[in-house]
Design an enzyme around this catalytic site. Structure first.
Site, PDB file in Angstrom:
ATOM      1  N   GLY A 236      -0.071 -23.681   7.989  1.00  0.00           N
ATOM      2  CA  GLY A 236      -0.482 -25.060   8.262  1.00  0.00           C
ATOM      3  C   GLY A 236      -0.514 -25.925   7.010  1.00  0.00           C
ATOM      4  O   GLY A 236      -0.344 -25.445   5.880  1.00  0.00           O
ATOM      5  N   HIS A 237      -0.779 -27.205   7.197  1.00  0.00           N
ATOM      6  CA  HIS A 237      -0.756 -28.134   6.065  1.00  0.00           C
ATOM      7  C   HIS A 237      -1.879 -27.869   5.078  1.00  0.00           C
ATOM      8  O   HIS A 237      -2.977 -27.500   5.449  1.00  0.00           O
ATOM      9  CB  HIS A 237      -0.777 -29.598   6.505  1.00  0.00           C
ATOM     10  CG  HIS A 237      -1.840 -29.990   7.465  1.00  0.00           C
ATOM     11  ND1 HIS A 237      -1.901 -31.248   8.011  1.00  0.00           N
ATOM     12  CD2 HIS A 237      -2.881 -29.316   7.995  1.00  0.00           C
ATOM     13  CE1 HIS A 237      -2.932 -31.314   8.813  1.00  0.00           C
ATOM     14  NE2 HIS A 237      -3.536 -30.173   8.831  1.00  0.00           N
TER      15      HIS A 237
END
Lengths: 335, 335, 335
Positions: A236-237
Site C-alpha cells: 500500500g501507499h
C-alpha cells in the site's frame, strides 16, 4: 562443462573425489544422471542422497560421509549450489538496442547498452540505465528511472516518476506506482485524494509476477535494497520495507506500515495500516498482523486445517465461551 | 434457433412438451422470455421455476412435475444445460493468420491454422499449435510451446521453455513460468538461486485471469490434464496439481507441494510448502493447510465472521486459556 | 501558486492568517517547507503539527488552536485538503487522438476527443467516449463500451461487451470481464459452462491494479456507481457491489454474492458465494464472511498475531475442547 577441481578452487570448496570429473548441468538428487551436479541441504531427502546417480553433490561437512558420489563440501551447501548453478546457467542477455516496434519518447534517456524489447513504451523523460533490459510489452511512464543492470520481464508497468535501483529483477505483470487507495468521505460518496508521492526501490530488489506497489499519497513508498518480494504481493501507499526483508506470495501490506530489516514474512499474511514492525521479525503464513511488533521473534495467527466436522465444533465451542459470558458467567468464574 | 425435439435427440434428453418449440438463447429462470432456454438445478430457485416465462427448462427427473413449461429432463441438468449453451453460443473464432503488428521470430513455429493477435511477441523457437488462438498483446518467450486448439486471451505471458497442452484456456494477465521464489542466505543478504526448471501444463486446463504459475527450481512445476484454476491463484515452484482438480480464486500454493487428483479447493486457501495432499480432498475457503493430508475428505480452518464486538471477546477468551496455563492451570484441571 | 485568501474563498474555508500567503504544493506536516500546504486530521500526528514548517495547514475547528502557522479551517479537513490538492496537482491529460501504433477496428467508435495510447488494441464495435483516455497497451475487445472521461491506465484488458461508466479510473493490469469460474461435473472431469453474461460498471468507479472482475454466467456482474475497489481484488461472476461501497486490497468475492451500498470492506476479506450483505456493513480485514449479513454493523473474524509459541498453545487448547467432547464431556457440563 566444468571440472570438480575447477569448481572447488573457484568457490573455495573442499573436494572429496576426482578433480577431473566434469559436470555440465544441475539436477535433483533423484533425477540426476551422469554429468549432473546436485545438492543436499534437507534431511527429508536422505534416501535420495543414498540413491543418487549424480556425478557430484554439494553437501555440508556433517553429511559428507553419507554421500555415495563425489562431494563438494561447504558449510552452506545451498548457497554454494546457487553460486555454481549461476555459473553453469547464466541468464540469456538480449542484444543492446531498441526494438523497431518500441515507442520511445524523444526526451527519454536510454543507455546505448540497454535493451528495449518489442512493443515497449518509454515515455518522456524516462531514464533506462546501462545494460538494463526491458522485456516485451513493458510500459515505463514519464520521468520513471530504471537503474543500471535492472531487468524488467515482459508486461511490467512503471508509473510516472517511480525510481527503481540497480540490478533489480521485476517479473511479468508487476505494477509499480499505481495510485494508493485514498478517498475522503463526502456526503455519502467518496472524493479521490490525489496520490502525489512516488515509489523508490533500492538496488538488488526482486519483485514477483503480478505484484503491485502503490505510490505514496504525499511522501514515497519505499522498498529498501536487497528486499525480495514474491508474486501477487500488495504494498500500500507510504509503506516502507526494510533492506533484505523477504516476503512470500499473496501477502498484503496496508498503507503507512513500516517493516524492518531482514524480516521474513510468510505467504498470505495481512498487515494492518500505520504499524511498525521491528527488524528480524518472522511472521508465519496466513497471519494477520493487526498491531505493531516491537521485538524480534516469530509471530503467528494462522489456524491449521482439521476435518471440517471437527472444525465446526471448535468454532462452536469458541463461540460458546462468549455466549456464556453473556449469560453472566465467564470462562474463569464459570469453573 | 434449435427445436426442443432436435436438442432432446442430440443430447439424449427426455422431452416433456412440444418438440416443435424453438429456443434461440439461454436465460435465468427469472429473466427468461419467449424463445429462451433456462435450467433448474438448485432448490433455492424453486419460486423462480414456478414463475418462469422460459420456453423450456432443463431439469432433473425429480423436479419435472414442478416445471410450468416445456422440460428437457436430465439426471444432470446443469451439465445438460452447459452442453446446450455451448451449442447455442459458440465462442468467436478469429481468422487464422498472424496480425501484421505482431513480432514473430523467424525460428518460431506457428501453425498456418493458428491465429496470432495484434501486438503479440513470439520469440525464437516458440511453437504455436494448430488452430491455437493467441490474443492481443500476448508474449510467448523463447522455446515455449502452445498446444493445438489452446486459446490465450489478451496479455498473457508465457516464459521460456514452458509447455502448455491442447485445448487449454488462459485468461488475461496470467503469467506462466516466472522464477520461483528461491534465495540462499548469504551473510545477511540473499543470493538468488537460479530457477532452472520449467512449467508443464496438461491438456484441457483452464487458468484464470492474473493467475501466476512459477517455473521449477530444478525440476518442473506441473498442472495435470483437466485441472481448472480460477483467477489470482499463485502456484509456487515445483508444485504438482493433479488431474481434474479445481481451485477457486486467490488461493496460494507454496513450493514443492503436491495436490492430488479430483481435489476441490475453495477460495483464498493457503498451502504450506513440501506437503502432499491426497486425491479427492476438499478444502473449504480461507483455510490454512499446514500439514500433509493423507485421506480423502473435507478439511477447514476458515473462521466465520461474527459481530466485531463478540469477535474481540472470543479472541480474548482463547488467549485467556493460554494465560491460565501460564498460571499453572490448564483447561482440563481448571475444572 | 495559490494565495490562502483565494483558497479560503474558493472552498468556503475559514482562514486564520495572512490571505496574501501563497502555497505551491502539498507536503506532510513533518516534511513541509516554505510554500507548502499540509493538513492535520489524525491526532497521532500532533507532534508533527506543533513542529511543522508548512506555510499553512488545513485543520478542523477543534484543533486550530494548536496550529503554529496559518490555518484553513474545515469541519472535514481531509476532504478540504483533497479538494485543494486536486486543484494544485491536476492529473496530466494526454492530447486527443489515436497513436499511430494503435490497432483500432474500422467499426470501433472512438470519440474525436478521446486519447488512444501506443500499442492499444480496440476491436470491432467497441465504443470509447468523449475525452476518455486509454493508456499504452490496453486491449478493449469487441463491443465493449468505455464511458466519457474514463481513464484506463496502461495494460488494462476489457473483454467483449463489457460496459464501463463515465469518469471511472482503472489501474494497470485490471482485467474486466474474463470468464466466471463455472464447470459442470462430467464423469470425473469438468465441462465448461459458457459464461454468457457481461460486466456493467457504473459511473465514478475506481478499480485498482491487477484487480479482476469476471463476467456473469448468464446475467451480468455489476459494480454500482461510486464504488471504489483497491488492488488485486477478485470479483466472481454475477456479484453485485452496491453504490459507494469501498473494498480494500486482496479481497475475494465469490460468485452471486450481493454486497450493499456504502459498505466498507477491509483487506484480504473472503466472501462465500450466494450471500446477501446489507447496506452500511463494515467488515474488518482478513475476515471470512460465510453467511449473509442482514443488519448494518461491523463484522470480523481476523485472528490477531501473537508470539508463535503462544499461538501454538492457543490452537492446541481450542482443539482440546473438541477432543473432550469426543470423550463424552462438553465445555459446559465439564464444569
Amino acid at each position: 562443462m566444468h571440472s570438480l577441481g575447477e569448481l572447488a578452487a573457484r568457490f573455495g570448496l573442499e573436494l572429496h573425489g576426482d578433480p577431473q570429473l566434469r559436470v555440465s548441468r544441475v539436477a535433483t538428487l533423484s533425477q540426476a544422471t551422469d554429468g549432473a551436479l546436485s545438492f543436499y541441504a534437507n534431511s527429508r531427502y536422505k534416501k535420495h542422497l543414498a540413491a543418487t546417480r549424480a556425478t557430484a553433490v554439494v553437501i555440508g561437512p556433517g553429511d559428507v560421509s553419507m554421500c555415495p558420489v563425489a562431494a563438494l563440501v561447504s558449510p552452506n551447501p545451498y548457497l554454494a549450489y546457487a553460486r555454481i548453478a549461476s555459473l553453469m546457467h547464466p541468464p540469456a542477455a538480449p542484444a543492446a538496442g531498441i526494438h523497431p516496434s518500441a515507442v520511445v519518447a524523444a526526451t527519454a534517456n536510454v543507455a546505448a547498452s540497454a535493451s528495449i524489447g518489442p512493443m515497449c513504451v518509454i515515455e518522456e523523460g524516462a531514464v533506462v540505465g546501462e545494460r538494463a533490459r526491458i522485456g516485451p510489452g513493458c510500459v515505463v511512464l514519464a520521468g520513471a528511472r530504471i537503474g543500471d543492470d535492472t531487468r524488467l520481464m515482459p508486461r511490467v508497468t512503471v508509473y510516472p516518476s517511480v525510481s527503481i535501483g540497480r540490478r533489480c529483477l521485476l517479473h511479468s505483470g508487476a505494477v509499480i506506482g499505481a495510485d494508493g487507495f485514498g478517498f475522503a468521505p463526502d456526503h455519502g460518496s467518496w472524493f479521490k485524494v490525489p496520490q502525489l508521492g512516488s515509489v523508490r526501490i533500492g538496488d538488488d530488489v526482486e519483485i514477483g509476477a503480478n505484484t503491485t506497489i502503490d505510490r505514496g499519497a504525499i511522501g514515497d513508498t519505499i522498498v529498501d535494497e536487497g528486499a525480495k518480494l514474491d508474486n501477487q504481493i500488495q504494498v500500500g501507499h507510504n509503506v516502507v520495507i526494510g533492506a533484505h526483508t523477504a516476503i512470500a506470495a499473496c501477502t498484503g501490506i496496508s498503507g503507512s506500515t513500516t517493516i524492518g530489516r531482514r524480516c521474513m514474512v510468510g505467504g498470505m499474511v495481512g498487515f494492518a495500516g500505520h504499524l511498525t514492525i521491528a527488524d528480524d521479525v518472522t511472521v508465519t503464513g496466513c497471519t494477520l498482523v493487526s498491531a505493531s511488533i516491537r521485538e524480534a521473534g516469530s509471530y503467528s495467527s494462522g489456524m491449521p486445517a482439521v476435518e471440517t466436522r471437527l472444525w465446526r465444533r471448535m468454532v462452536a465451542n469458541l463461540r460458546r465461551t462468549v455466549k456464556r459470558r453473556d449469560d453472566g458467567g465467564t470462562v474463569q468464574n464459570g469453573h
